[in-house]
Write a protein that holds these residues in place. Structure first.
Motif, PDB file in Angstrom:
ATOM      1  N   ALA A 110       0.816  -1.191  -0.090  1.00  0.00           N
ATOM      2  CA  ALA A 110       0.007  -0.057   0.230  1.00  0.00           C
ATOM      3  C   ALA A 110       0.822   1.343  -0.158  1.00  0.00           C
ATOM      4  O   ALA A 110       0.748   2.372  -0.725  1.00  0.00           O
ATOM      5  CB  ALA A 110      -0.920  -0.041   1.177  1.00  0.00           C
ATOM      6  N   VAL A 111       2.082   1.270   0.913  1.00  0.00           N
ATOM      7  CA  VAL A 111       2.650   2.445   0.817  1.00  0.00           C
ATOM      8  C   VAL A 111       3.448   2.846  -0.422  1.00  0.00           C
ATOM      9  O   VAL A 111       3.641   3.583  -0.890  1.00  0.00           O
ATOM     10  CB  VAL A 111       3.883   2.298   2.133  1.00  0.00           C
ATOM     11  N   THR A 112       4.239   1.608  -0.964  1.00  0.00           N
ATOM     12  CA  THR A 112       4.805   1.880  -2.266  1.00  0.00           C
ATOM     13  C   THR A 112       3.795   2.291  -3.439  1.00  0.00           C
ATOM     14  O   THR A 112       4.241   3.140  -4.305  1.00  0.00           O
ATOM     15  CB  THR A 112       5.447   0.332  -2.822  1.00  0.00           C
ATOM     16  N   ALA A 113       2.457   1.612  -3.413  1.00  0.00           N
ATOM     17  CA  ALA A 113       1.440   2.131  -4.235  1.00  0.00           C
ATOM     18  C   ALA A 113       1.139   3.449  -4.284  1.00  0.00           C
ATOM     19  O   ALA A 113       0.989   4.205  -5.408  1.00  0.00           O
ATOM     20  CB  ALA A 113       0.187   1.294  -4.346  1.00  0.00           C
ATOM     21  N   PHE A 114       0.949   3.936  -2.981  1.00  0.00           N
ATOM     22  CA  PHE A 114       0.820   5.298  -2.925  1.00  0.00           C
ATOM     23  C   PHE A 114       1.759   6.334  -3.337  1.00  0.00           C
ATOM     24  O   PHE A 114       1.343   7.037  -4.077  1.00  0.00           O
ATOM     25  CB  PHE A 114       0.297   5.479  -1.363  1.00  0.00           C
ATOM     26  N   LEU A 115       2.867   6.028  -3.023  1.00  0.00           N
ATOM     27  CA  LEU A 115       3.919   6.841  -3.355  1.00  0.00           C
ATOM     28  C   LEU A 115       4.398   6.927  -4.717  1.00  0.00           C
ATOM     29  O   LEU A 115       4.546   7.727  -5.507  1.00  0.00           O
ATOM     30  CB  LEU A 115       5.577   6.333  -2.549  1.00  0.00           C
ATOM     31  N   LEU A 116       4.313   5.409  -5.587  1.00  0.00           N
ATOM     32  CA  LEU A 116       4.508   5.242  -6.736  1.00  0.00           C
ATOM     33  C   LEU A 116       3.481   6.159  -7.679  1.00  0.00           C
ATOM     34  O   LEU A 116       3.654   7.044  -8.585  1.00  0.00           O
ATOM     35  CB  LEU A 116       4.600   3.981  -7.043  1.00  0.00           C
ATOM     36  N   PHE A 117       2.313   5.819  -7.207  1.00  0.00           N
ATOM     37  CA  PHE A 117       1.227   6.371  -8.090  1.00  0.00           C
ATOM     38  C   PHE A 117       0.981   7.683  -7.965  1.00  0.00           C
ATOM     39  O   PHE A 117       0.704   8.400  -8.957  1.00  0.00           O
ATOM     40  CB  PHE A 117      -0.067   5.335  -7.934  1.00  0.00           C
ATOM     41  N   GLY A 118       1.169   8.100  -6.890  1.00  0.00           N
ATOM     42  CA  GLY A 118       0.842   9.790  -6.405  1.00  0.00           C
ATOM     43  C   GLY A 118       1.960  10.467  -7.192  1.00  0.00           C
ATOM     44  O   GLY A 118       1.489  11.346  -7.910  1.00  0.00           O
ATOM     45  N   THR A 119       3.049  10.105  -6.988  1.00  0.00           N
ATOM     46  CA  THR A 119       4.312  10.804  -7.602  1.00  0.00           C
ATOM     47  C   THR A 119       4.019  10.621  -9.236  1.00  0.00           C
ATOM     48  O   THR A 119       4.259  11.610  -9.903  1.00  0.00           O
ATOM     49  CB  THR A 119       5.656  10.145  -7.331  1.00  0.00           C
ATOM     50  N   LEU A 120       3.923   9.453  -9.702  1.00  0.00           N
ATOM     51  CA  LEU A 120       3.879   9.440 -11.175  1.00  0.00           C
ATOM     52  C   LEU A 120       2.708  10.068 -11.713  1.00  0.00           C
ATOM     53  O   LEU A 120       2.768  10.686 -12.858  1.00  0.00           O
ATOM     54  CB  LEU A 120       3.913   7.831 -11.781  1.00  0.00           C
ATOM     55  N   THR A 121       1.504  10.425 -11.135  1.00  0.00           N
ATOM     56  CA  THR A 121       0.330  10.945 -11.741  1.00  0.00           C
ATOM     57  C   THR A 121       0.942  12.264 -11.735  1.00  0.00           C
ATOM     58  O   THR A 121       0.375  12.971 -12.746  1.00  0.00           O
ATOM     59  CB  THR A 121      -0.699  10.731 -10.780  1.00  0.00           C
ATOM     60  N   VAL A 122       1.484  13.079 -10.651  1.00  0.00           N
ATOM     61  CA  VAL A 122       1.808  14.471 -10.880  1.00  0.00           C
ATOM     62  C   VAL A 122       2.848  14.673 -12.000  1.00  0.00           C
ATOM     63  O   VAL A 122       2.960  15.458 -12.605  1.00  0.00           O
ATOM     64  CB  VAL A 122       2.385  14.803  -9.763  1.00  0.00           C
TER      65      VAL A 122
END
Length: 277
Positions: A110-122
């Motif tokens: 969950a933490v990795t997904a949140f950081l990855l997809f949040g950062t990549l979306t921006v």
């Protein structure tokens, strides 16, 4: 590479064979015009390094720190709060440790997904890759430093991105497994964190510390910390040292999967028969 790592015999011959395959791969890239696909000008913008070397590496470190702390907390909660004699005397008993491992995996994912997809979306909202998703990651325009990026296979930018995300998730789960095993042995959050930090640092420095005899310096590059430290070189044959081996990522992940789960199994068997103190 052979001189740098002091390789002889079979190890030296393996490196020569890898470079022969790399030469064939370069000829294939030229023959199929794979290097002529569009990309951001590498030497000018260095977008590949910015995305995979800067952002991905930051995400990996952030995910790792949170996952290590969460796993240590979940595993040692009863021992830290002196509830272990109650919790492990219940019907569920010591099998509770399996739930803790599953919970640690969920948190790490969950933490990795949140950081990855949040950062990549921006990131992709700011930078326009709409015409580059199918461009080869080995495009000559993506040449940033002394050596070009030469992927072992025909990989588009989108494929490379997805493969890097998958490799990041797998690495986080393996690190979580190692931390879980350490937590079972140590039974202290702080000691677990600093012990893992020391393990990570030693794994990074190992190629410099070991002698070159018997190819030890070369073999020391097949570690999980070494793998995740250079996400911009995933699947690249133009990388130096052990990373230039065609299946470096697969070999490293396979080796560390066996080691991590072997360590976790040993910790589990020890916990089943040890005194609760």
């Amino acid at each position: 590479v052979i001189a740098m790592y002091g390789l002889t015999g079979t190890a030296a011959e393996m490196v020569r064979n890898e470079y022969k395959k790399l030469a064939e791969r370069v000829e294939e890239i030229q023959r199929t015009d794979e290097h002529k696909t569009w990309f951001f000008a590498g030497n000018l913008y260095r977008m590949h390094s910015f995305l995979f070397r800067t952002l991905f590496l930051s995400i990996i470190f952030e995910s790792l720190i949170v996952s290590v702390l969460a796993t240590a907390l979940i595993t040692n909660f009863e021992f830290e709060n002196r509830l272990h004699r109650v919790a492990y005397a219940t019907k569920r008993g010591r099998r509770l440790l399996r739930d803790k491992l599953a919970a640690s995996y969920i948190i790490a994912t969950a933490v990795t997904a949140f950081l990855l997809f949040g950062t990549l979306t921006v990131y992709f909202a700011v930078f326009d890759y709409s015409h580059l998703w199918t461009s080869s990651i080995g495009s000559a325009l993506n040449w940033e430093y002394l050596l070009p990026y030469v992927p072992w296979w025909k990989v588009s930018f989108l494929d490379y991105l997805l493969l890097s995300i998958g490799l990041t998730f797998i690495s986080m789960l393996l690190f979580t497994t190692v931390v879980f095993a350490l937590s079972v042995f140590v039974k202290n959050n702080y000691f677990t964190f600093f012990l893992f930090a020391a393990f990570f640092a030693v794994a990074l420095l190992l190629p410099r510390l070991l002698p070159s005899a018997f190819g030890l310096k070369f073999l020391a590059g097949f570690t999980l910390p070494q793998l995740v430290m250079n996400p911009h070189l995933f699947f690249m044959g133009s990388a130096l040292g052990p990373r230039m081996v065609e299946h470096y990522e697969l070999l490293t992940i396979s080796l560390w999967t066996v080691m991590a789960f072997g360590l976790a199994w040993t910790a589990w068997k020890k916990f089943q028969t040890s005194d609760l103190h």
